[in-house]
Every structure is written in structure tokens, then in C-alpha cells.
Write a protein that holds these residues in place. Structure first.
Motif, PDB file in Angstrom:
ATOM      1  N   ALA A  25       7.200   2.639  -0.872  1.00 13.38           N
ATOM      2  CA  ALA A  25       8.120   2.279  -1.951  1.00 13.38           C
ATOM      3  C   ALA A  25       9.560   2.611  -1.581  1.00 13.38           C
ATOM      4  CB  ALA A  25       7.723   3.008  -3.236  1.00 13.38           C
ATOM      5  N   MET A  26       9.774   3.713  -0.894  1.00 14.57           N
ATOM      6  CA  MET A  26      11.115   4.094  -0.454  1.00 14.57           C
ATOM      7  C   MET A  26      11.670   3.075   0.544  1.00 14.57           C
ATOM      8  SD  MET A  26      10.453   8.203  -0.028  1.00 14.57           S
ATOM      9  CE  MET A  26      12.135   8.643   0.430  1.00 14.57           C
ATOM     10  N   ILE A  27      10.806   2.580   1.417  1.00 13.02           N
ATOM     11  CA  ILE A  27      11.225   1.559   2.380  1.00 13.02           C
ATOM     12  C   ILE A  27      11.628   0.281   1.649  1.00 13.02           C
ATOM     13  CG2 ILE A  27      10.478   0.137   4.341  1.00 13.02           C
ATOM     14  CD1 ILE A  27       8.533   2.443   5.069  1.00 13.02           C
ATOM     15  N   SER A  28      10.852  -0.095   0.646  1.00 14.32           N
ATOM     16  CA  SER A  28      11.192  -1.268  -0.173  1.00 14.32           C
ATOM     17  C   SER A  28      12.519  -1.062  -0.887  1.00 14.32           C
ATOM     18  CB  SER A  28      10.087  -1.530  -1.201  1.00 14.32           C
ATOM     19  OG  SER A  28       8.889  -1.930  -0.574  1.00 14.32           O
ATOM     20  N   ASP A  29      12.722   0.125  -1.432  1.00 17.49           N
ATOM     21  CA  ASP A  29      13.964   0.422  -2.138  1.00 17.49           C
ATOM     22  C   ASP A  29      15.184   0.332  -1.225  1.00 17.49           C
ATOM     23  OD1 ASP A  29      12.631   0.808  -4.504  1.00 17.49           O
ATOM     24  OD2 ASP A  29      12.518   2.991  -4.293  1.00 17.49           O
ATOM     25  N   ALA A  30      14.986   0.560   0.068  1.00 18.47           N
ATOM     26  CA  ALA A  30      16.092   0.462   1.031  1.00 18.47           C
ATOM     27  C   ALA A  30      16.475  -0.987   1.309  1.00 18.47           C
ATOM     28  CB  ALA A  30      15.713   1.164   2.334  1.00 18.47           C
ATOM     29  N   GLY A  31      15.661  -1.934   0.818  1.00 20.19           N
ATOM     30  CA  GLY A  31      15.983  -3.346   0.982  1.00 20.19           C
ATOM     31  C   GLY A  31      15.014  -4.125   1.842  1.00 20.19           C
ATOM     32  N   PHE A  32      14.057  -3.448   2.457  1.00 18.45           N
ATOM     33  CA  PHE A  32      13.130  -4.129   3.353  1.00 18.45           C
ATOM     34  C   PHE A  32      12.114  -4.956   2.580  1.00 18.45           C
ATOM     35  CE2 PHE A  32      14.651  -0.634   6.043  1.00 18.45           C
ATOM     36  CZ  PHE A  32      14.957  -1.336   7.206  1.00 18.45           C
ATOM     37  N   GLN A  33      11.692  -6.056   3.191  1.00 23.01           N
ATOM     38  CA  GLN A  33      10.694  -6.949   2.618  1.00 23.01           C
ATOM     39  C   GLN A  33       9.400  -6.859   3.428  1.00 23.01           C
ATOM     40  OE1 GLN A  33      11.518  -8.865  -0.214  1.00 23.01           O
ATOM     41  NE2 GLN A  33      13.368  -7.599  -0.132  1.00 23.01           N
ATOM     42  N   LYS A  34       8.343  -7.392   2.859  1.00 18.13           N
ATOM     43  CA  LYS A  34       7.025  -7.434   3.523  1.00 18.13           C
ATOM     44  C   LYS A  34       6.628  -6.051   4.043  1.00 18.13           C
ATOM     45  CE  LYS A  34       7.356 -12.318   4.739  1.00 18.13           C
ATOM     46  NZ  LYS A  34       7.247 -13.354   5.797  1.00 18.13           N
ATOM     47  N   VAL A  35       6.821  -5.051   3.201  1.00 13.80           N
ATOM     48  CA  VAL A  35       6.497  -3.672   3.577  1.00 13.80           C
ATOM     49  C   VAL A  35       4.987  -3.469   3.530  1.00 13.80           C
ATOM     50  CG1 VAL A  35       6.775  -1.240   2.949  1.00 13.80           C
ATOM     51  CG2 VAL A  35       8.711  -2.822   2.741  1.00 13.80           C
ATOM     52  N   GLU A  36       4.465  -2.868   4.561  1.00 14.23           N
ATOM     53  CA  GLU A  36       3.045  -2.560   4.615  1.00 14.23           C
ATOM     54  C   GLU A  36       2.835  -1.297   5.435  1.00 14.23           C
ATOM     55  OE1 GLU A  36       1.542  -6.145   6.443  1.00 14.23           O
ATOM     56  OE2 GLU A  36       1.521  -5.219   8.425  1.00 14.23           O
ATOM     57  N   TYR A  37       1.636  -0.744   5.315  1.00 11.10           N
ATOM     58  CA  TYR A  37       1.321   0.400   6.165  1.00 11.10           C
ATOM     59  C   TYR A  37      -0.127   0.350   6.605  1.00 11.10           C
ATOM     60  CZ  TYR A  37      -0.807   2.770   2.101  1.00 11.10           C
ATOM     61  OH  TYR A  37      -1.581   3.099   1.032  1.00 11.10           O
ATOM     62  N   GLU A  38      -0.384   1.018   7.692  1.00 12.49           N
ATOM     63  CA  GLU A  38      -1.713   1.058   8.299  1.00 12.49           C
ATOM     64  C   GLU A  38      -2.076   2.521   8.532  1.00 12.49           C
ATOM     65  OE1 GLU A  38      -3.826  -0.516  12.471  1.00 12.49           O
ATOM     66  OE2 GLU A  38      -1.747  -1.057  11.975  1.00 12.49           O
ATOM     67  N   ASN A  39      -3.184   2.950   7.963  1.00 12.91           N
ATOM     68  CA  ASN A  39      -3.665   4.309   8.190  1.00 12.91           C
ATOM     69  C   ASN A  39      -4.442   4.378   9.494  1.00 12.91           C
ATOM     70  OD1 ASN A  39      -2.665   5.750   5.981  1.00 12.91           O
ATOM     71  ND2 ASN A  39      -4.346   5.102   4.651  1.00 12.91           N
ATOM     72  N   LEU A  40      -4.147   5.381  10.289  1.00  8.72           N
ATOM     73  CA  LEU A  40      -4.860   5.626  11.535  1.00  8.72           C
ATOM     74  C   LEU A  40      -5.575   6.975  11.425  1.00  8.72           C
ATOM     75  CD1 LEU A  40      -1.976   4.611  13.989  1.00  8.72           C
ATOM     76  CD2 LEU A  40      -3.795   3.150  13.090  1.00  8.72           C
ATOM     77  N   VAL A  41      -6.805   7.016  11.890  1.00  5.90           N
ATOM     78  CA  VAL A  41      -7.629   8.230  11.825  1.00  5.90           C
ATOM     79  C   VAL A  41      -7.662   8.772  10.389  1.00  5.90           C
ATOM     80  CG1 VAL A  41      -8.229  10.384  13.000  1.00  5.90           C
ATOM     81  CG2 VAL A  41      -6.790   8.720  14.164  1.00  5.90           C
ATOM     82  N   GLY A  42      -7.982   7.906   9.452  1.00  5.62           N
ATOM     83  CA  GLY A  42      -8.164   8.320   8.077  1.00  5.62           C
ATOM     84  C   GLY A  42      -6.912   8.779   7.362  1.00  5.62           C
ATOM     85  N   GLY A  43      -5.750   8.435   7.886  1.00  5.13           N
ATOM     86  CA  GLY A  43      -4.503   8.836   7.249  1.00  5.13           C
ATOM     87  C   GLY A  43      -3.825  10.021   7.905  1.00  5.13           C
ATOM     88  N   VAL A  44      -4.413  10.534   8.980  1.00  9.47           N
ATOM     89  CA  VAL A  44      -3.719  11.587   9.736  1.00  9.47           C
ATOM     90  C   VAL A  44      -2.349  11.077  10.151  1.00  9.47           C
ATOM     91  CG1 VAL A  44      -3.720  12.927  11.893  1.00  9.47           C
ATOM     92  CG2 VAL A  44      -5.824  12.706  10.554  1.00  9.47           C
ATOM     93  N   VAL A  45      -2.313   9.811  10.521  1.00 12.53           N
ATOM     94  CA  VAL A  45      -1.070   9.135  10.886  1.00 12.53           C
ATOM     95  C   VAL A  45      -1.006   7.820  10.116  1.00 12.53           C
ATOM     96  CG1 VAL A  45       0.139   7.948  12.769  1.00 12.53           C
ATOM     97  CG2 VAL A  45      -0.896  10.177  13.172  1.00 12.53           C
ATOM     98  N   ALA A  46       0.199   7.448   9.717  1.00 13.54           N
ATOM     99  CA  ALA A  46       0.400   6.143   9.080  1.00 13.54           C
ATOM    100  C   ALA A  46       1.506   5.400   9.811  1.00 13.54           C
ATOM    101  CB  ALA A  46       0.759   6.306   7.607  1.00 13.54           C
ATOM    102  N   LEU A  47       1.314   4.106   9.987  1.00  7.68           N
ATOM    103  CA  LEU A  47       2.302   3.233  10.611  1.00  7.68           C
ATOM    104  C   LEU A  47       2.842   2.298   9.541  1.00  7.68           C
ATOM    105  CD1 LEU A  47       3.801   2.020  13.001  1.00  7.68           C
ATOM    106  CD2 LEU A  47       1.757   0.716  13.575  1.00  7.68           C
ATOM    107  N   HIS A  48       4.092   2.553   9.121  1.00  5.93           N
ATOM    108  CA  HIS A  48       4.756   1.724   8.109  1.00  5.93           C
ATOM    109  C   HIS A  48       5.654   0.698   8.770  1.00  5.93           C
ATOM    110  CE1 HIS A  48       3.557   4.981   5.380  1.00  5.93           C
ATOM    111  NE2 HIS A  48       3.893   4.201   4.364  1.00  5.93           N
ATOM    112  N   SER A  49       5.757  -0.460   8.171  1.00  8.79           N
ATOM    113  CA  SER A  49       6.628  -1.497   8.721  1.00  8.79           C
ATOM    114  C   SER A  49       7.290  -2.277   7.599  1.00  8.79           C
ATOM    115  CB  SER A  49       5.839  -2.455   9.615  1.00  8.79           C
ATOM    116  OG  SER A  49       4.909  -3.210   8.856  1.00  8.79           O
ATOM    117  N   GLY A  50       8.433  -2.878   7.931  1.00  9.99           N
ATOM    118  CA  GLY A  50       9.166  -3.719   6.998  1.00  9.99           C
ATOM    119  C   GLY A  50      10.108  -4.631   7.743  1.00  9.99           C
TER     120      GLY A  50
END
Length: 288
Positions: free
Chosen positions: A260-285
């Protein structure tokens, strides 16, 4: 691995934007589980990374069982680098992500040279490695020399994620791996990422995140708070810095809130991918 797309309408974004603004003017912020004056956090974090710089890559291997290499490979794969791109890797002092991007670009260029004249590939790739800590940058520069990277495409810049020295709309891509949770004002760093990206530019953030699988979470918490600081003390002689790093993960926003913070910064098509059950997350926009 789970991929989630974040879609938010204008009305639902107004309240988070107002609360984000108030956070920018806060006089206190977190340093691990401690509350410290906002103006002091940058120096405290700098002290941590000055302390861990020499053993940073070794400790990453030990703490993640080498998985951080696969996570960074995934990050670069999603970036989809190309020859002639202008890319900014923030908090990337040791060069791990930048080297992967450059290797990918060079591989593409070698294949392309089989089909086109070299003159057609003369637009220079520029990969800027930006880090606020000069000790981390020195580690990266030394690693580049050891690996034989003489490429002028790789440039090292001492700089602050919250006040980048680059002009508006100049970058095709922006990556930050395991760094954004250490900035004082995440909103400022995201705003700067948006500012320097060109239209169509991609933002990618790889960060330690939150596990919500009950049994796995308990095991992960035990490992984080009991094992990682002990490894830091044994290998690097520095328990305190690794205690901070573990605590800083728990204070970082959960996946949905950060999206949501990434979206608020103006980015579109924001999504994230959990790796190893959420130990790491890869967010993109995308900046559109």
C-alpha cells in the motif's frame, strides 16, 4: 510462492497518504525495538553496517543457508535487464545485485552480437550502485576488482536513499535488496525511487518480511532471535549489530501494508511475491 496484486481506489488511498505525511514529521523512529530520535537513526544504522561490512556476504550465506543468492537471482529475473539500460541499485554496496544485472546484460549483448553489428549496441549500459555507507561501497569495489569487472558500466555512488543525487526520470529500473527497512523514512525513499524512474520504469524491492504460517513462524522466530545473533557473535564478533538486524525485520511493515505504501508513492500494478513462506517478499511496481 504466492503472488498478490494490490489494487486500490482513490478514496481508499487518501487516509494512508495523510498518515504517511504525518509520519514524515515524526520526531521519533524505530531502531530495532528501540525508539530513537529520527535524526539519529541514520548514524546508528551506518555504525551497524560499518561494523558488519567485512563479513557481510559471509554472514548472508550463513544466515540464509545460501538462499539469498536465489532470492537475488529472482529479483534480477523479474527486472529483465537489457543492454543500454540506466539502472539504480540502492543500498547495494557489496555489488551482489549489480553484478548479477551486469552479467545478464553482458550475456544478452554477447548473444545479440551474433546477429547484429556491434555499432548497433553502442548505447552504454549504466548501473549505479548507491549506498550511504562508504565501507560497504569499498567492499563492493574490491569485489568488482577481484572478479575482473573492469566495465565502465558499473558506477559507485555514496548517497542517501531519501535524497538521491540523480535527476528526475533518468532510470529504467530501481532495485533495493535488504535495505529499505533501514532507512529512517520509508515514504521518502519510495518517493525518491518514483522521482528518478522514467515512465515505464520498474521498482523492485527484496526485503525480509513476515511469516504468517503458525508453526513455521515459531521456528523462524526462534532462529531469528536465538541463532542469528549467536552466529554474528561467533563469526563476526558482533552480536549487537545482528540483534538489530533481526529486530528491524519485525518492525518493518507487513507485506500488504508495504504494498500500500508503494501504491501511495504513485506506483501502478503493485504486487508482491512471498518467498519461503514470507521470510522474504519481493515487491514490484511500475511508474506509468
Amino acid at each position: 510462492m504466492a503472488v498478490r496484486v494490490v489494487t486500490r481506489n482513490l478514496g481508499s488511498r487518501l487516509l494512508p497518504m495523510l498518515s504517511s505525511t504525518s509520519l514524515l514529521h515524526s520526531h521519533a523512529t524505530s531502531f530495532g525495538f528501540k525508539e530513537v530520535p529520527a535524526e539519529e537513526k541514520s548514524q546508528l544504522v551506518s555504525n551497524v553496517f560499518s561494523s558488519v561490512a567485512k563479513n557481510y556476504d559471509l554472514m548472508n550465506d550463513l544466515m540464509s543457508g545460501g538462499l539469498h543468492r536465489l532470492w537475488k537471482d529472482r529479483l534480477v529475473s523479474k527486472l529483465n535487464p537489457f543492454p543500454g539500460m540506466k539502472h539504480l541499485d540502492v543500498a547495494g554496496g557489496t555489488g551482489d545485485v549489480a553484478f548479477r544485472i551486469l552479467d545478464t546484460v553482458n550475456s544478452i549483448k554477447r548473444r545479440a552480437l551474433q546477429d547484429v553489428l556491434e555499432d548497433d549496441l553502442q548505447e552504454e549500459t549504466r548501473i549505479y550502485v548507491c549506498d550511504i555507507n562508504p565501507n560497504m561501497l569499498n567492499v563492493g569495489k574490491n569485489r568488482a576488482l577481484e572478479r575482473g569487472y573492469q566495465d565502465k558500466s558499473l558506477l559507485w555512488v555514496e548517497g542517501d536513499a531519501e535524497a538521491l543525487c540523480f535527476e528526475d526520470s533518468t532510470m529504467d529500473g530501481y532495485t533495493i535488496a535488504f535495505g529499505i527497512r533501514n532507512v529512517t523514512h520509508i515514504e521518502k525513499a519510495l518517493a525518491e525511487a518514483y522521482r528518478v524512474l522514467k515512465r515505464g520504469g520498474r521498482f523492485l524491492c527484496l526485503e525480509l518480511s513476515h511469516v504468517d504460517i503458525p508453526v513455521f513462524k515459531e521456528l523462524y522466530d526462534y532462529y531469528s532471535f536465538s541463532v542469528i545473533p549467536a552466529i554474528g557473535e561467533l563469526v563476526a564478533g558482533d552480536r549487537g549489530s545482528y540483534q538489530y538486524l533481526v529486530e528491524s525485520v519485525r518492525r518493518f511493515p507487513p507485506q500488504e501494508k508495504f504494498a500500500a505504501m508503494i501504491s501511495d508513492a504513485g506506483f501502478q500494478k503493485v504486487e508482491y511475491e512471498n518467498l519461503v513462506g514470507g521470510v522474504v517478499a519481493l515487491h514490484s511496481g511500475l511508474k506509468i
